[in-house]
Design an enzyme around this catalytic site. Structure first.
Site, PDB file in Angstrom:
ATOM      1  N   GLU A 111     -36.153 -14.416 -23.840  1.00  0.00           N
ATOM      2  CA  GLU A 111     -35.351 -15.649 -23.778  1.00  0.00           C
ATOM      3  C   GLU A 111     -34.248 -15.624 -24.838  1.00  0.00           C
ATOM      4  O   GLU A 111     -34.100 -16.546 -25.645  1.00  0.00           O
ATOM      5  CB  GLU A 111     -36.243 -16.892 -23.912  1.00  0.00           C
ATOM      6  CG  GLU A 111     -37.233 -16.982 -22.769  1.00  0.00           C
ATOM      7  CD  GLU A 111     -37.964 -18.323 -22.643  1.00  0.00           C
ATOM      8  OE1 GLU A 111     -37.792 -19.210 -23.499  1.00  0.00           O
ATOM      9  OE2 GLU A 111     -38.709 -18.473 -21.651  1.00  0.00           O
ATOM     10  N   GLU A 121     -42.614 -14.847 -16.887  1.00  0.00           N
ATOM     11  CA  GLU A 121     -43.254 -16.095 -17.338  1.00  0.00           C
ATOM     12  C   GLU A 121     -43.190 -17.073 -16.183  1.00  0.00           C
ATOM     13  O   GLU A 121     -42.105 -17.459 -15.746  1.00  0.00           O
ATOM     14  CB  GLU A 121     -42.567 -16.681 -18.570  1.00  0.00           C
ATOM     15  CG  GLU A 121     -42.907 -15.960 -19.846  1.00  0.00           C
ATOM     16  CD  GLU A 121     -42.418 -16.663 -21.117  1.00  0.00           C
ATOM     17  OE1 GLU A 121     -42.346 -17.907 -21.144  1.00  0.00           O
ATOM     18  OE2 GLU A 121     -42.101 -15.937 -22.078  1.00  0.00           O
TER      19      GLU A 121
HETATM   20  O1  AHR Z   1     -45.138 -19.460 -22.769  1.00  0.00           O
HETATM   21  C1  AHR Z   1     -44.715 -20.285 -23.802  1.00  0.00           C
HETATM   22  C2  AHR Z   1     -43.260 -20.048 -24.169  1.00  0.00           C
HETATM   23  O2  AHR Z   1     -42.449 -20.403 -23.090  1.00  0.00           O
HETATM   24  C3  AHR Z   1     -42.840 -18.640 -24.472  1.00  0.00           C
HETATM   25  O3  AHR Z   1     -43.111 -18.262 -25.780  1.00  0.00           O
HETATM   26  C4  AHR Z   1     -41.377 -18.667 -24.232  1.00  0.00           C
HETATM   27  O4  AHR Z   1     -40.865 -17.411 -23.877  1.00  0.00           O
HETATM   28  C5  AHR Z   1     -41.216 -19.709 -23.146  1.00  0.00           C
HETATM   29  O5  AHR Z   1     -40.215 -20.591 -23.425  1.00  0.00           O
END
Ligand code: AHR
Length: 523
Positions: free
Chosen positions: A197, A328
Site C-alpha cells: 500500500e 488483501e
Molecule cells: O489487514 C490490515 C491492514 O489493512 C494491512 O496492514 C494494510 O495493508 C491494509 O490497509
C-alpha cells in the site's frame, strides 16, 4: 448501491438467466467439455501480519510455553492450518512491513531488538518471531513464502541483504550467518511483495516515484537459491490498486510494458475489503438480515473490481503474463467491544463464511488473471480462520469454507450456467444462488453451491454435460441464524455436515439450505 447493481447485472449476465420464481428448482448445467483456466492453489493464500495477536499468541507462544508447541510455534494452530493446505502465507505485513527491519528479528533471543508497532496499537514488538521462526512455521504447516519487503522506510540494500540471507549458500557471508542461526539450506521464497500500500501507509508515494523504486527492487533484490530458476523462480508482486483507484495499477502496467532487460515483475496487487463504508462500523455479532444482505451485496462488488482491473491489464498485457494478486481481501468490521481497536479483533459468522465462498467463486471465474490471493487475515485478526485465547483455539465459519474448497486447488475451472434468480431484503436485492465447478487433477468434478437466501431453501438439479454422473457426496455449512458464530464454549455451532445428494439418470438433485455453502465431489 452502485456495487449492488453491478453485481446483480454481472450475475444475470454470467448466467444468461431471467429471474426465477422463489421456490422453483434451479437447473444448473456444468459444461464438462469446455474447461477453462487452472484455479491456481495460490488464490487460497493467507496473510499473517504482526498485528494484535495474529502472530504473538496466535502462532508464536515461545518454547517455554505450557501451550503445546514445536520450537515455540503452537501445535494446535499448525494442525488446523495443515488441513487447509495453505498454499502461501504473506508476511510480515501489511502496513507493518514498511516499518520492519529484518535484522531486529534474527539471531539469539538476547540480540533481538524490541520495537514499537506504530501501525497497530503501539504494541511492543519483541521480534521473537522473525525470519527463521516464520520459515519454521511455513515448513510446519507445509506452505510457501510470500515475503513483503520494506520499501517505505527501508532501502533496496536492506531488502537485497534480507533475501540474500534467506537464499544464499553458506559459502557467502549471508548464507553463513543463516547457517550459524541453524539453517544451512537456503530458504525458498515463492513470492516477493515490493512494498505494501505504497499509496497509503507504505509512504503515500506518487505512482511515478513508486514505480522508480519498484524497478530498483526488482533489479537488485536477487534470489540465490539454486532451486529457484525457470518455473520455480521467485515472483515479484508490485503494489497495485487501492480498490477502485487505478493510478498505481496503470503506472505499474505501463512501466512493465515498456520495461528493459534489467528488471521484470510477475504480479500486481489489488487490496479491497468488504466493510459497507469506512471506517468499518458494522458489528460482527448480533446483526440482522438487513445488514446481512447489505454486506453480501457489497462483497459482490469484487467481481466488478477484478473485471475492470483485468481489462486494464489486458491493454498492456493481452497474453495475461502478469498476475492480478488480490493479496488483501475479506470483511472488515467494527472492533469487538472491549478489544484494543488497534488489534482489529472481530467475530466471524455464517454470513462471513458465505462472503468468503462468494469471493473465492469470483477469483475462480477470473482464474486466467487472478492467480493468487490472500484473505486478511489468518489468526485472530479481521476475517480469521482461527481464533485463540490463551491455550484455547476455535475454528471459524470461514475456516470451514477454506477446508471445503481444498478440492478446487489446482483444479481446472469448468463453466456452469444457471438462472440465479433474485430475492430482496429491505432495499437490497441479491441473487438467490451462486455456483462454480471444476475438474480436479484426478479427473473428477467438484461443484460449490452457495444459497444466499436466508429465508428459503433452494431445490437444485445439476447436469454434468459431456461426462457421466453416477454419484455425488459432499458437505454443507449452515446454521439456524446468519449471525451464528463459533465460540470457545460452543465451537461446533457453524460446522460442516455430510450432505446427502441423490443422482438419478445422471441428474443430481439436492436442496440447498437457507444461507448455506455446499461443496460436492461428482463421480
Ligand atoms: O489487514 C490490515 C491492514 O489493512 C494491512 O496492514 C494494510 O495493508 C491494509 O490497509
Amino acid at each position: 448501491m452502485r456495487s449492488f447493481t453491478q453485481c446483480v447485472l454481472g450475475l444475470l449476465w454470467l448466467t444468461g438467466g431471467v429471474a426465477a420464481a422463489a421456490d422453483s428448482p434451479v437447473e444448473l448445467r456444468i459444461d464438462a467439455q469446455h474447461p477453462g483456466a487452472l484455479i491456481h492453489r495460490d488464490i487460497f493464500g493467507q496473510f499473517a501480519e504482526h498485528l494484535g495477536t495474529g502472530i504473538y499468541g496466535g502462532i508464536w507462544v515461545g518454547k517455554d510455553s505450557a501451550i503445546p508447541n514445536v520450537r515455540g510455534i503452537r501445535s494446535d494452530v499448525v494442525g488446523a492450518l495443515r488441513a487447509l493446505k495453505v498454499p502461501n502465507v504473506r508476511w510480515p505485513g501489511g502496513c507493518f512491513a514498511d516499518e520492519y527491519h529484518w535484522r531486529d528479528g534474527i539471531g539469539p533471543a538476547a540480540a533481538r531488538k524490541s520495537t514499537i508497532n506504530t501501525n497497530w496499537g503501539g504494541a511492543v514488538e519483541p521480534n521473537s518471531f522473525g525470519t527463521d521462526e516464520f520459515i519454521d512455521f511455513i515448513e510446519q504447516i507445509g506452505s510457501d513464502v510470500y515475503l513483503t519487503v520494506n520499501v517505505g522506510s527501508g532501502s533496496v540494500r536492506e531488502a537485497a541483504e534480507w533475501v540474500e540471507y534467506m537464499t544464499a549458500a553458506p559459502s557467502s557471508s549471508a548464507g553463513k550467518e543463516r547457517a550459524a542461526n541453524g539453517h544451512p539450506a537456503p530458504y525458498r521464497i515463492k513470492y516477493l511483495g515490493v512494498g505494501n500500500e505504497s499509496w497509503g501507509c507504505g509512504g503515500a508515494l506518487s505512482p511515478d516515484y513508486y514505480v522508480n523504486q519498484m524497478r530498483e527492487y526488482s533489479r537488485f533484490v536477487h534470489n540465490f537459491n539454486p532451486a529457484q530458476t525457470g518455473a520455480q523462480a521467485m515472483q515479484r508482486i508490485a503494489v497495485g490498486a487501492d480498490g477502485e483507484k487505478l493510478d498505481y495499477l496503470e503506472s505499474v502496467m505501463r512501466a512493465w510494458r515498456d520495461k528493459v532487460w534489467s528488471w521484470d515483475l510477475e504480479g500486481v496487487s489489488l487490496h479491497w475489503y468488504t466493510s459497507g463504508g469506512w471506517p468499518p462500523a458494522h458489528p460482527s455479532t448480533h446483526f440482522g438480515l438487513d445488514e446481512y444482505a447489505k454486506l453480501l451485496a457489497d462483497t459482490l462488488h469484487m467481481d466488478s473490481l477484478v473485471s475492470t482491473q483485468s481489462a486494464l491489464m489486458d491493454r498492456y498485457d493481452p497474453s495475461k503474463k502478469v498476475t492480478l494478486a488480490v493479496d488483501e481481501w475479506g470483511i472488515w468490521l467494527a472492533p469487538l467491544p472491549g478489544s484494543n481497536p488497534g488489534f482489529l479483533v472481530q467475530q466471524n459468522s455464517l454470513r462471513d463464511a458465505l462472503l468468503a465462498a462468494l469471493n473465492l467463486n469470483i477469483f475462480s471465474r477470473h482464474a486466467d488473471r487472478v492467480r493468487m490471493a490472500n484473505i486478511a487475515q489468518m489468526i485472530n485478526v479481521l476475517q480469521a480462520m482461527v481464533m485463540t485465547d490463551g491455550a484455547r483455539m476455535v475454528l471459524t465459519p470461514t475456516y470451514h469454507v477454506f477446508r471445503l474448497y481444498v478440492p478446487f486447488q489446482d483444479a481446472q475451472y469448468v463453466p456452469v450456467t444457471f438462472d440465479a434468480g433474485q430475492f430482496s431484503i429491505g432495499t437490497t436485492t441479491l441473487p438467490r444462488i451462486d455456483a462454480i465447478a471444476a475438474r480436479k487433477p484426478d479427473g473428477h468434478f467438484v461443484v460449490a453451491l452457495v444459497n444466499l437466501d436466508p429465508n428459503h431453501a433452494v431445490p437444485l438439479r445439476a447436469h454434468l454435460d459431456g461426462a457421466a454422473l453416477h454419484s455425488a457426496h459432499g458437505e454443507e455449512l449452515t446454521a439456524p441464524h446468519v449471525d451464528a458464530i463459533n465460540t470457545f464454549d460452543a465451537p461446533q455451532t457453524v460446522a460442516p455436515r455430510a450432505l446427502s445428494a441423490q443422482v438419478t439418470d445422471g441428474v443430481l438433485a439436492l436442496t440447498l439450505a437457507p444461507s448455506s455453502v455446499s461443496v460436492l465431489e461428482l463421480q
